[in-house]
Design a protein around this motif. Structure first.
Motif, PDB file in Angstrom:
ATOM      1  N   LYS A 144       0.824  -1.226   0.000  1.00  0.00           N
ATOM      2  CA  LYS A 144       0.000   0.000   0.000  1.00  0.00           C
ATOM      3  C   LYS A 144       0.851   1.265   0.000  1.00  0.00           C
ATOM      4  N   LEU A 145       2.152   1.118   0.292  1.00  0.00           N
ATOM      5  CA  LEU A 145       3.012   2.295   0.406  1.00  0.00           C
ATOM      6  C   LEU A 145       3.411   2.818  -0.969  1.00  0.00           C
ATOM      7  N   PRO A 146       3.733   4.125  -1.054  1.00  0.00           N
ATOM      8  CA  PRO A 146       4.194   4.668  -2.335  1.00  0.00           C
ATOM      9  C   PRO A 146       5.623   4.230  -2.651  1.00  0.00           C
ATOM     10  N   PRO A 147       5.974   4.191  -3.953  1.00  0.00           N
ATOM     11  CA  PRO A 147       7.352   3.835  -4.334  1.00  0.00           C
ATOM     12  C   PRO A 147       8.325   4.884  -3.815  1.00  0.00           C
ATOM     13  N   ARG A 148       9.566   4.473  -3.635  1.00  0.00           N
ATOM     14  CA  ARG A 148      10.620   5.417  -3.258  1.00  0.00           C
ATOM     15  C   ARG A 148      11.774   5.270  -4.248  1.00  0.00           C
ATOM     16  N   PRO A 149      12.628   6.297  -4.365  1.00  0.00           N
ATOM     17  CA  PRO A 149      13.763   6.180  -5.286  1.00  0.00           C
ATOM     18  C   PRO A 149      14.718   5.068  -4.841  1.00  0.00           C
ATOM     19  N   PRO A 150      15.283   4.340  -5.814  1.00  0.00           N
ATOM     20  CA  PRO A 150      16.295   3.339  -5.464  1.00  0.00           C
ATOM     21  C   PRO A 150      17.617   4.017  -5.113  1.00  0.00           C
ATOM     22  N   VAL A 151      18.435   3.312  -4.328  1.00  0.00           N
ATOM     23  CA  VAL A 151      19.755   3.819  -3.956  1.00  0.00           C
ATOM     24  C   VAL A 151      20.807   2.954  -4.648  1.00  0.00           C
ATOM     25  N   VAL A 152      21.671   3.608  -5.407  1.00  0.00           N
ATOM     26  CA  VAL A 152      22.579   2.903  -6.301  1.00  0.00           C
ATOM     27  C   VAL A 152      24.034   3.154  -5.916  1.00  0.00           C
ATOM     28  N   THR A 153      24.843   2.089  -5.911  1.00  0.00           N
ATOM     29  CA  THR A 153      26.287   2.241  -5.756  1.00  0.00           C
ATOM     30  C   THR A 153      26.966   1.803  -7.048  1.00  0.00           C
ATOM     31  N   ILE A 154      27.958   2.580  -7.478  1.00  0.00           N
ATOM     32  CA  ILE A 154      28.693   2.243  -8.696  1.00  0.00           C
ATOM     33  C   ILE A 154      29.981   1.536  -8.318  1.00  0.00           C
ATOM     34  N   MET A 155      30.203   0.353  -8.907  1.00  0.00           N
ATOM     35  CA  MET A 155      31.408  -0.410  -8.599  1.00  0.00           C
ATOM     36  C   MET A 155      32.078  -0.853  -9.898  1.00  0.00           C
ATOM     37  N   GLY A 156      33.307  -1.308  -9.793  1.00  0.00           N
ATOM     38  CA  GLY A 156      34.005  -1.814 -10.968  1.00  0.00           C
ATOM     39  C   GLY A 156      35.503  -1.648 -10.843  1.00  0.00           C
ATOM     40  N   HIS A 157      36.222  -2.137 -11.845  1.00  0.00           N
ATOM     41  CA  HIS A 157      37.682  -2.103 -11.843  1.00  0.00           C
ATOM     42  C   HIS A 157      38.182  -0.658 -11.978  1.00  0.00           C
ATOM     43  N   VAL A 158      39.359  -0.425 -11.420  1.00  0.00           N
ATOM     44  CA  VAL A 158      39.956   0.912 -11.488  1.00  0.00           C
ATOM     45  C   VAL A 158      40.129   1.330 -12.957  1.00  0.00           C
ATOM     46  N   ASP A 159      39.861   2.606 -13.208  1.00  0.00           N
ATOM     47  CA  ASP A 159      40.003   3.199 -14.546  1.00  0.00           C
ATOM     48  C   ASP A 159      38.951   2.735 -15.554  1.00  0.00           C
ATOM     49  N   HIS A 160      37.965   1.983 -15.104  1.00  0.00           N
ATOM     50  CA  HIS A 160      36.933   1.576 -16.059  1.00  0.00           C
ATOM     51  C   HIS A 160      35.875   2.660 -16.266  1.00  0.00           C
ATOM     52  N   GLY A 161      35.962   3.745 -15.447  1.00  0.00           N
ATOM     53  CA  GLY A 161      35.119   4.911 -15.721  1.00  0.00           C
ATOM     54  C   GLY A 161      34.027   5.200 -14.703  1.00  0.00           C
ATOM     55  N   LYS A 162      34.160   4.680 -13.489  1.00  0.00           N
ATOM     56  CA  LYS A 162      33.132   4.902 -12.456  1.00  0.00           C
ATOM     57  C   LYS A 162      32.931   6.395 -12.188  1.00  0.00           C
ATOM     58  N   THR A 163      34.046   7.088 -11.927  1.00  0.00           N
ATOM     59  CA  THR A 163      33.968   8.506 -11.577  1.00  0.00           C
ATOM     60  C   THR A 163      33.438   9.330 -12.752  1.00  0.00           C
ATOM     61  N   THR A 164      33.890   8.982 -13.945  1.00  0.00           N
ATOM     62  CA  THR A 164      33.458   9.717 -15.134  1.00  0.00           C
ATOM     63  C   THR A 164      31.936   9.600 -15.310  1.00  0.00           C
ATOM     64  N   ILE A 165      31.425   8.392 -15.129  1.00  0.00           N
ATOM     65  CA  ILE A 165      29.980   8.182 -15.279  1.00  0.00           C
ATOM     66  C   ILE A 165      29.210   8.952 -14.199  1.00  0.00           C
ATOM     67  N   LEU A 166      29.696   8.842 -12.957  1.00  0.00           N
ATOM     68  CA  LEU A 166      29.024   9.567 -11.863  1.00  0.00           C
ATOM     69  C   LEU A 166      29.019  11.071 -12.132  1.00  0.00           C
ATOM     70  N   ASP A 167      30.181  11.583 -12.570  1.00  0.00           N
ATOM     71  CA  ASP A 167      30.271  13.017 -12.834  1.00  0.00           C
ATOM     72  C   ASP A 167      29.305  13.424 -13.940  1.00  0.00           C
ATOM     73  N   TYR A 168      29.225  12.592 -14.966  1.00  0.00           N
ATOM     74  CA  TYR A 168      28.328  12.915 -16.079  1.00  0.00           C
ATOM     75  C   TYR A 168      26.892  12.981 -15.581  1.00  0.00           C
ATOM     76  N   ILE A 169      26.509  11.960 -14.806  1.00  0.00           N
ATOM     77  CA  ILE A 169      25.136  11.898 -14.300  1.00  0.00           C
ATOM     78  C   ILE A 169      24.844  13.108 -13.407  1.00  0.00           C
ATOM     79  N   ARG A 170      25.795  13.435 -12.545  1.00  0.00           N
ATOM     80  CA  ARG A 170      25.603  14.543 -11.614  1.00  0.00           C
ATOM     81  C   ARG A 170      25.453  15.873 -12.354  1.00  0.00           C
ATOM     82  N   LYS A 171      26.324  16.084 -13.328  1.00  0.00           N
ATOM     83  CA  LYS A 171      26.324  17.366 -14.044  1.00  0.00           C
ATOM     84  C   LYS A 171      25.079  17.527 -14.903  1.00  0.00           C
ATOM     85  N   SER A 172      24.603  16.397 -15.461  1.00  0.00           N
ATOM     86  CA  SER A 172      23.452  16.506 -16.343  1.00  0.00           C
ATOM     87  C   SER A 172      22.153  16.525 -15.548  1.00  0.00           C
ATOM     88  N   SER A 173      22.273  16.374 -14.214  1.00  0.00           N
ATOM     89  CA  SER A 173      21.048  16.326 -13.413  1.00  0.00           C
ATOM     90  C   SER A 173      20.376  17.679 -13.340  1.00  0.00           C
TER      91      SER A 173
END
Ligand code: GDP
Length: 506
Positions: free
Chosen positions: A77-106
């Motif tokens: 009966k409760l309303p949906p809530r936003p999911p909470v996401v963690t980005i993981m992966g190998h070093v230099d595969h682009g985690k920070t770049t993706i996060l920055d892109y998402i943040r800036k385009s928000s």
């Protein structure tokens, strides 16, 4: 629930030497000043001196706990809530770049002037109007640190794999972390703009490491992205949103506020902490307790540094006014008054101190026991040497199996029951070990108490409410109910109880 002989003597206003004699009269053997007494013994002794000991029933300890899990019908009966996401992966595969892109385009960033601040997480509105919250510390350490403290913050892991590099050691590690935490994965195959990109190879390699992608009949979504150009990022966000719908993330905006502390810092304005609201709506003036500190919220600020009046489930917000700085991974819970909050903070501080004292005493008692054992062995060896005998095998190698303490585990949901079982099973040494009789979902029942009593065991309760009649029944039968809603505290409680088992041998 422990006190040393010296401390009890001082409570009873007696000279330690007299008190120790009195204890020996009462049948306690080999008492030392820093010998540790459990609550039961301390209570008995106090009664001898006409003191009325106050031993609190579990669950009536004045602390506050998160609300128990709801029934599936109520949850739906409760309303949906936003999911909470963690980005993981190998070093230099682009985690920070993706996060920055998402943040800036928000939209949020541009709406508030475009300068996002690091507060530990940020939330992104989608075209559909839905939101996603990203933890903005990519990597595995943050995820594991929170999890070690019992904070299951992440709903979905985005596993970033560079299309020109494929699966690497830290990719595999990330898969293991996500699987251990039972958090579903969405794969972002990154650097798709590069000429050397081989997304199909990535998918095949993932299959070899237990990640079955949709294209090969599995249920793990993959999205082709470029953190550099932004290509595919909206698809990634849609994939997350879809996954969240499937997982049916919901929360009650009307409930008492519950959340996790993501990080704490000291700023010019005082001690602040980012709270990720899990349930309820956090407003100015609300009172929160986290660990041993508390606040009456003066101002709430979002990731753009803008003041907000209130913040709902699934959203991060910076909260000021903390008496002491909260610690990442602490649970933040709403208190009804400043007085209650201060009392709870004090109570928890006391609890921690007692626990620390018990730990210290346990270590001291253990050292003494080992010393005595060694002395005994030395004496036996010396005696044998004098008599010209060979040293008997059992003197050389004192061997006896560990003492086993049994537990029944009850928890709010099966995931936490498993986590509790895992962490308890990991405890133990060659002196004492833990055995799980049974584990299950729901509050401890009469049957659980009876089962534990019959087996001479105890109950571990995780995040469910203990009914007073059950608490009374358990007390009557000598079954302890270890009550907690944070994994590391469960571990501490179980260890304390196990060390209690050891003390009669000392
Ligand atoms: P992290 O260690 O996983 O956080 O990786 P970073 O985000 O720091 O990225 C590592 C390097 O890869 C940086 O030089 C980025 O500019 C580059 N990079 C990240 N994403 C992409 C992409 O999609 N395409 C290209 N060509 N380069 C990228």
């Amino acid at each position: 629930e422990y006190i040393s002989v010296a401390n009890l003597a001082s409570v009873l206003k007696m000279r330690v030497e007299d008190f120790v004699k009195k204890l020996e009269d009462l049948g306690f053997e080999d008492v030392q000043n820093d010998h540790i007494l459990n609550a039961e013994h301390a209570g008995l002794i106090a009664q001898e001196y006409n003191f009325e000991p106050i031993i609190q029933a579990k669950g009536e300890d004045g602390d506050i706990y998160a609300a128990p899990a709801r029934s599936p019908e109520d949850y739906a009966k409760l309303p949906p809530r936003p999911p909470v996401v963690t980005i993981m992966g190998h070093v230099d595969h682009g985690k920070t770049t993706i996060l920055d892109y998402i943040r800036k385009s928000s939209v949020a960033a541009t709406e508030f002037g475009g300068i996002t601040q690091h507060i530990g997480a940020f939330s992104v509105p989608l075209v559909s109007g839905k939101k996603i919250t990203f933890l903005d510390t990519p990597g595995h350490a943050a995820f594991e640190t929170m999890r070690a403290r019992g904070a299951n913050v992440t709903d979905i892991v985005v596993l970033v794999v560079a299309a020109d590099d494929s699966v690497m050691p830290q990719t595999i590690e990330a898969i293991k972390h996500a699987q251990a935490a039972k958090v579903p994965i969405i794969v972002a195959i990154n650097k798709i703009d590069k000429e050397q990109a081989h997304p199909d190879r990535v998918k095949q390699d993932l299959g070899r490491h237990g990640v079955e992608v949709e294209e090969y009949g599995g249920d793990v979504q993959t999205v082709l992205v470029s953190g550099k150009t932004g290509q595919g990022i909206p698809d990634l966000e849609e994939a997350i949103s879809l996954q969240s719908e499937v997982l049916d993330h919901r929360a009650d905006p009307e409930a008492n506020v519950e959340g996790w502390v993501l990080e704490g810092t000291t700023k010019k304005s005082g001690k602040v902490a980012t709270v990720l609201v899990r349930n309820g709506t956090l407003r100015q003036g609300d009172i929160l307790v986290a660990g041993t500190t508390w606040t009456r919220v003066r101002a709430l600020r979002n990731e753009a540094g803008a003041a907000v009046k209130e913040i709902g489930p699934g959203m991060p917000v910076e909260v000021d006014g903390w008496r002491e700085q909260p610690i990442a991974g602490d649970e933040a819970l709403q208190a009804s008054s400043e007085q209650q909050a201060a009392q709870i903070a004090d109570l928890r501080t006391e609890k921690l101190e007692r626990l620390q004292m018990a730990k210290d005493m346990e270590a001291i008692n253990e050292t003494r026991r080992l010393e005595a054992e060694r002395r005994e062995a030395d004496e036996a060896a010396a005696k044998a040497a004098k008599a010209g005998e060979t040293i008997p095998e059992e003197v050389l190698k004192k061997e006896s199996g560990p003492e086993i303490v049994s537990f029944i585990v009850k928890a709010d949901v099966s995931g936490s029951a498993e986590a509790v079982v895992d962490s308890i099973t990991a405890i133990g040494n060659n002196e004492v070990g833990a055995r799980i009789l049974r584990s299950g979902v729901g509050s401890p029942s009469e049957f659980d108490v009876q089962h534990a009593a019959d087996a001479g065991g105890h109950i571990v309760n995780f995040n469910t409410i203990i009914q007073p009649n059950i608490a009374a029944m358990a007390e009557g039968k000598g079954v302890k109910i270890l009550d907690s809603n944070i994994i590391y505290r469960v571990v501490e409680n179980v260890k304390a109880l196990m060390s209690e088992k050891l003390s009669p041998k000392i």
